[in-house]
Each structure stands twice: as C-alpha cells, then as structure tokens.
Design a protein around this motif. Structure first.
Motif, PDB file in Angstrom:
ATOM      1  N   ASP A  57      -0.245   1.659  -6.063  1.00 18.76           N
ATOM      2  CA  ASP A  57       0.610   2.832  -6.292  1.00 18.76           C
ATOM      3  C   ASP A  57       1.777   2.938  -5.317  1.00 18.76           C
ATOM      4  O   ASP A  57       2.388   4.003  -5.196  1.00 18.76           O
ATOM      5  CB  ASP A  57      -0.217   4.123  -6.233  1.00 18.76           C
ATOM      6  CG  ASP A  57      -1.363   4.114  -7.242  1.00 18.76           C
ATOM      7  OD1 ASP A  57      -1.155   3.604  -8.362  1.00 18.76           O
ATOM      8  OD2 ASP A  57      -2.458   4.582  -6.898  1.00 18.76           O
ATOM      9  N   SER A  58       2.112   1.871  -4.600  1.00 25.13           N
ATOM     10  CA  SER A  58       3.264   1.883  -3.709  1.00 25.13           C
ATOM     11  C   SER A  58       4.162   0.700  -4.038  1.00 25.13           C
ATOM     12  O   SER A  58       3.711  -0.454  -3.996  1.00 25.13           O
ATOM     13  CB  SER A  58       2.818   1.803  -2.238  1.00 25.13           C
ATOM     14  OG  SER A  58       3.943   1.730  -1.383  1.00 25.13           O
ATOM     15  N   ALA A  59       5.415   0.976  -4.372  1.00 23.81           N
ATOM     16  CA  ALA A  59       6.338  -0.073  -4.814  1.00 23.81           C
ATOM     17  C   ALA A  59       7.039  -0.751  -3.649  1.00 23.81           C
ATOM     18  O   ALA A  59       8.155  -1.245  -3.799  1.00 23.81           O
ATOM     19  CB  ALA A  59       7.369   0.504  -5.779  1.00 23.81           C
ATOM     20  N   VAL A  60       6.416  -0.768  -2.476  1.00 22.71           N
ATOM     21  CA  VAL A  60       6.975  -1.482  -1.327  1.00 22.71           C
ATOM     22  C   VAL A  60       5.866  -2.266  -0.638  1.00 22.71           C
ATOM     23  O   VAL A  60       4.691  -1.919  -0.729  1.00 22.71           O
ATOM     24  CB  VAL A  60       7.647  -0.521  -0.314  1.00 22.71           C
ATOM     25  CG1 VAL A  60       8.840   0.170  -0.916  1.00 22.71           C
ATOM     26  CG2 VAL A  60       6.650   0.486   0.230  1.00 22.71           C
ATOM     27  N   MET A  61       6.259  -3.333   0.052  1.00 22.63           N
ATOM     28  CA  MET A  61       5.370  -4.141   0.876  1.00 22.63           C
ATOM     29  C   MET A  61       6.041  -4.229   2.237  1.00 22.63           C
ATOM     30  O   MET A  61       7.268  -4.336   2.324  1.00 22.63           O
ATOM     31  CB  MET A  61       5.191  -5.532   0.247  1.00 22.63           C
ATOM     32  CG  MET A  61       4.376  -6.515   1.059  1.00 22.63           C
ATOM     33  SD  MET A  61       4.044  -8.069   0.134  1.00 22.63           S
ATOM     34  CE  MET A  61       5.711  -8.761   0.008  1.00 22.63           C
ATOM     35  N   THR A  62       5.268  -4.170   3.313  1.00 21.37           N
ATOM     36  CA  THR A  62       5.859  -4.241   4.640  1.00 21.37           C
ATOM     37  C   THR A  62       5.481  -5.545   5.322  1.00 21.37           C
ATOM     38  O   THR A  62       4.392  -6.076   5.115  1.00 21.37           O
ATOM     39  CB  THR A  62       5.420  -3.063   5.525  1.00 21.37           C
ATOM     40  OG1 THR A  62       4.001  -3.098   5.691  1.00 21.37           O
ATOM     41  CG2 THR A  62       5.819  -1.737   4.906  1.00 21.37           C
TER      42      THR A  62
END
Length: 530
Positions: free
Chosen positions: A103-108
């Motif tokens: 549910d998060s459209a970012v990767m760190t």
C-alpha cells in the motif's frame, strides 16, 4: 459541510478509536480484490533466468503485473527480511538495503525515495512488487533487465549487455554558477552519488564514449573525469553541486548539473547558537516538489514546466537547509514521478518530520502581469477568491476518483464533500499545529518580500489537499508566476532560484529559533531543566 459528512467523519473516528478485537474476524479480512479495485486475476507463472524456469506467483493489475519478491530473491539473489507487523520488507543486495511494503507507492534506499509504478500487494508467497521495484534494485545495482511476457505469464531476467553510450560534456560558467550539460546518445538509467571531493554520475552496464573536446574545469569545478561507466566531478572547496536533472528536448537527452558557491552558515559557534540548534539535532524536514510525472502543473509561455522547476528548487533547498541546521531533509520525490497528495503527506508522517514544505509555482490564465510570491496554510475556507482558485488548480490530480474542472457537477460536489471530511479529520487531530503553520507561512512571506523585493501577496489560507493529513506544521509556498514571461525568465536563472531558496532557509532558521525559545520558556515555567 453537510451534516451527513460530519456524522460520517465522527463515525470514522469512532472506528479508529475502537479497541483491538472490536471487529469480527469476518470484518478484519477484506474480500479478495477484483476488477473494481484494478485487479484482473492471479496465478503461478514462470521466472526464467539463464534458460532455467521456476515457478513465480503473480497478480495482474491495471498498472501491470506484480510478482512475488521472495521468488525473485530465491532465484536471482539477495536476502529478504520481513519487518515488524509484516508492513516493512527489507531487500538486501550486496550492502544495499531497499525498504518497501504494501500500500505504499515508494521504496527507500538509504535516504533516497524511489517512486514505484504502483504499490506492492500481499499475495501468494508474501509481498508482490511491480517491475519498477525490481528495475530500481536488481536492475540499477546489478545490471539485470526484466521483461514480462503476457502471453506465457513469464518474467524473463537477463543481464544487461555492456554497450557503448555516446557522451559529450559542455561546462558553462555564468554569473557565479557553473552549469554542466551532459548530452547522452540515448535515454538510459543513471544514478548520482556524492564523493569526498564532489559528485559522481554512474551509468550501470554502459561504456562511455566521449565525443567532442575533452571537458575542462572552471572556477568551481577543478576536474571533469570520464571513466569507463562514470563521470566524476572534483569540486573546489567553496563549491557545491546540485543533484543532476534530466532534460529531453527534440529527441536529445541531457543531464544538467548546477554547481554554485557554497554559502557560509549563518550560525556562529558561540554557546547561544549551539543551544538554539540543539533541540533540532537529528530533526527531519520534508520538502515536497509540487506535481511531477504525468502532472506537469503550470506551463510558462516559454514552455517551462512547473514540475521541473519545483524539483530544482527542492533539491537546492535540501542542500541549503542541511548546511545551516543540524537536520535531515527528505524529498517526497527526487525524480520526475507522479505522486498523489496522500503519498506526499504520508512520507512526511512516516519520517516524523518537524516541518512539511510544499513548493509550487503560480499561474493566472489571461493575466500575464501577475507576479510575486504567496504562502498558504491549510483551512477549510479560502481567504479570498484567488486563494480558492489556487487551491482548485493544485488539487486537480491525474488519478482515479479525483475530478477535473470539466467533469459533472454532481461528481464535483462529491469531491468537495470528500475534501471537507478530510479537513474535518485533520482539524480534529492536528489543530495544535495550526498556529505554527500560520507563523511559518508569515516568516516565509516576510523573507521573500524583504530579500527579493517581491510584491507582497500576503499569507493566505485555502483547502489544499497536499497539506491535508500532515501531522506537523505544514505550508505551501508559490514562488512566482510562470504565466508572467519576466518571472518565467527569472525562475530559469540558477542564481535567482538560489536567492529564493536562501529566503526560505532564512525563514526556517527564524522559525526554529522561535520554536526553540518557546520550548525553553515552557520548560522553565514547568520547573524542568533546559
């Protein structure tokens, strides 16, 4: 706001405050996703590596396939660790750690935020990720190429060939700023990383073929060194480089790097300044470059895109803030990526930021003489018609479920009700930050007016979606009018952009000093040590 929306908002709060176990087991497990949610089926396909095929669970979505990350890690390499509560997954690749979750459209990766084409989901064999997650981890770090075959439900994995890449470099030194233009023979993946004495731009899997004259240094850039797969900039001790940004015009692809003189910090090393910054040691500030990706924002008469300038301004603001305060700065996007409003504030909340600054540029149709800067904080009612118009423009998103100006009136009312509900929930939970948001907005407006002799358009309030949900003081600043040809020309000047950024930094420094003084006064009044 209509009474129905108010009742629904209070009902949502009651659900959020319900104790664990208040929901039945049937309610805790959502139904399987279907076409209405953008999912079109799942199953077990194939992962093909070096001619060997192994099973690969997948799900088909409207944004493309998502595949089981655990299967890729088993067969391609890497270690996958499941974090607490199953919400955080860590992929380790030879010293690099990539953190992502459902549910998060970012990767760190470290402090770098990498936008994904869609959020991962939980499916067969755990977390299933879009191909963009694989390309930005295995692809960029290890040189793998991923191709999905719809017909055979196969993910083909191959190593990228070591191919040549034509490159020319032109340094230009104007008005105290060196601009380096790296023209590339084709659009390729690249990444930038700092070095002890400058900056390095890497092109994984490519062999650089320099054409034209060999680049020479300038007053700020000592050397420009071209290696097999990288360009290294050795900077003068008094210089600092901005992050490269990509420009594509007329089929030509360029990377542009602005190098400017490092600004001396305002704080001296006396004890009073050390005390004033101590409270903010380790604090995070989140800077949001407005728009991005498919959402261009305002477009100037000369073709300048708001999304490009806001990213340049945000990158410069990151460097300046970290040079002046003992803080870490996180950008909501560090590339030309589409992010919805909720993701932007979610990044600020996840990083427990002390401040959220959203950077934008203004535009007024039919008014090419409008000029100046204005700063906003969140309120359900706009302070005037112009503020309402600015909020309406910035609130338009290219995403499902959000209307545009030419959609039906009924849908528009539904959107207003939805925004009104969000504002209600935000106000109930975050009313304590309102006065600080207003103060920060006033300081920013004052610094911009005084430092740059800009027309004072004042501090305003408006229902900006991008500020909704931020759990810290949050402001949106419009740094000029792209619709004005003169201001468009100024905003394309690196030196002028740095003067805008320095005015923002001065405002944040003043806000930090005032905030710290208040905390010390409160501690003294309560009889606590400070």
């Amino acid at each position: 706001m209509r009474s129905g929306a108010l009742a629904f908002g209070l009902a949502v709060l009651l659900v959020l405050l319900s104790p664990p176990g208040a929901l039945s087991a049937q309610e805790e497990l959502p139904p399987p996703p279907g076409p209405a949610e953008g999912f079109f089926g799942s199953g077990v396909g194939w992962l093909e590596v070096d001619g060997t095929r192994r099973e690969l669970p997948y799900t088909l979505t409207i944004q493309g396939p998502v595949v089981a990350l655990a299967s890729v890690a088993d067969y391609v390499g890497g270690e996958l660790e499941l974090g607490p509560l199953g919400q955080q997954h860590i992929l380790r690749l030879f010293g690099d750690e990539f953190v992502l979750g459902p549910d998060s459209a970012v990767m760190t990766q470290g402090e770098q935020i990498l936008p994904l084409s869609r959020p991962p989901i939980v499916g067969q064999r755990g977390l299933q990720v879009p191909l963009s997650a694989l390309e930005q981890s295995y692809g960029d770090r290890l040189g793998y190429v991923f191709r999905w075959s719809e017909a055979t439900r196969t993910l083909e994995v191959a190593r990228r060939g070591d191919r040549g890449l034509a490159l020319s470099i032109d340094p230009v030194h104007i008005a105290g700023v060196t601009t380096l233009v790296l023209e590339l023979g084709e659009d390729v993946r690249w990444r930038a990383q700092p070095t002890d004495d400058g900056l390095e731009i890497l092109f994984p899997g490519r062999t650089l073929q320099l054409s034209g004259r060999s680049p020479r240094g300038t007053d700020l850039v000592r050397d420009i060194l071209v290696g097999r797969d990288r360009v290294r900039l050795r900077l003068d001790d008094r210089a600092e480089a901005a992050e490269p940004y990509r420009v594509s015009r007329g089929g030509r692809v360029q990377l542009v790097i602005d190098v400017s003189q490092r600004r001396d910090p305002v704080f001296r090393s006396d004890s009073s300044n050390e005390t004033s910054t101590r409270a903010w040691q380790g604090t995070t500030i989140v800077v949001d470059p407005g728009h991005g990706g498919a959402e261009t924002g305002a477009i100037g008469p000369g073709g300048t895109l708001e999304k490009d300038l806001t990213l340049l301004l945000a990158r410069a603001l990151e460097r300046r803030l970290e040079a002046r305060l003992p803080v870490r700065v996180v950008l909501t996007r560090d590339a030309d990526a589409t992010l919805d409003h909720a993701t932007r504030t979610a990044i600020a909340n996840q990083n427990r930021a002390a401040l959220f600054l959203s950077i934008h540029l203004n535009s007024e149709a039919g008014r090419s003489r409008a000029r100046g800067a204005e700063t906003f904080f969140l309120d359900s009612s706009a302070s005037d018609a112009a503020a309402a118009a600015s909020a309406a423009f910035e609130n338009r998103q290219i995403e499902a479920g959000v209307t545009t100006a030419d959609e039906g009136e009924g849908q528009g009312l539904a959107e207003e009700d939805d925004l009104g509900l969000q504002l209600l929930l935000w106000d109930l939970a975050q009313s304590s930050h309102l006065s600080k948001s207003q103060r920060l907005a006033a300081l920013i407006q004052q610094e911009l007016n005084e430092a740059l002799d800009l027309r004072d358009r004042g501090v305003k309030q408006a229902p900006f979606r991008v500020l909704t949900g931020a759990t810290m003081p949050a402001v949106l600043v419009e740094l000029g009018f792209l619709s004005n040809p003169e201001e468009e020309a100024l905003l394309n000047d690196p030196a002028y952009r740095l003067s805008l950024v320095d005015a923002l930094v001065d405002a944040v420094v003043r806000f930090q000093s005032m905030d710290d003084s208040e905390q010390r006064s409160a501690a003294v009044a309560a009889g606590q040590p400070h």
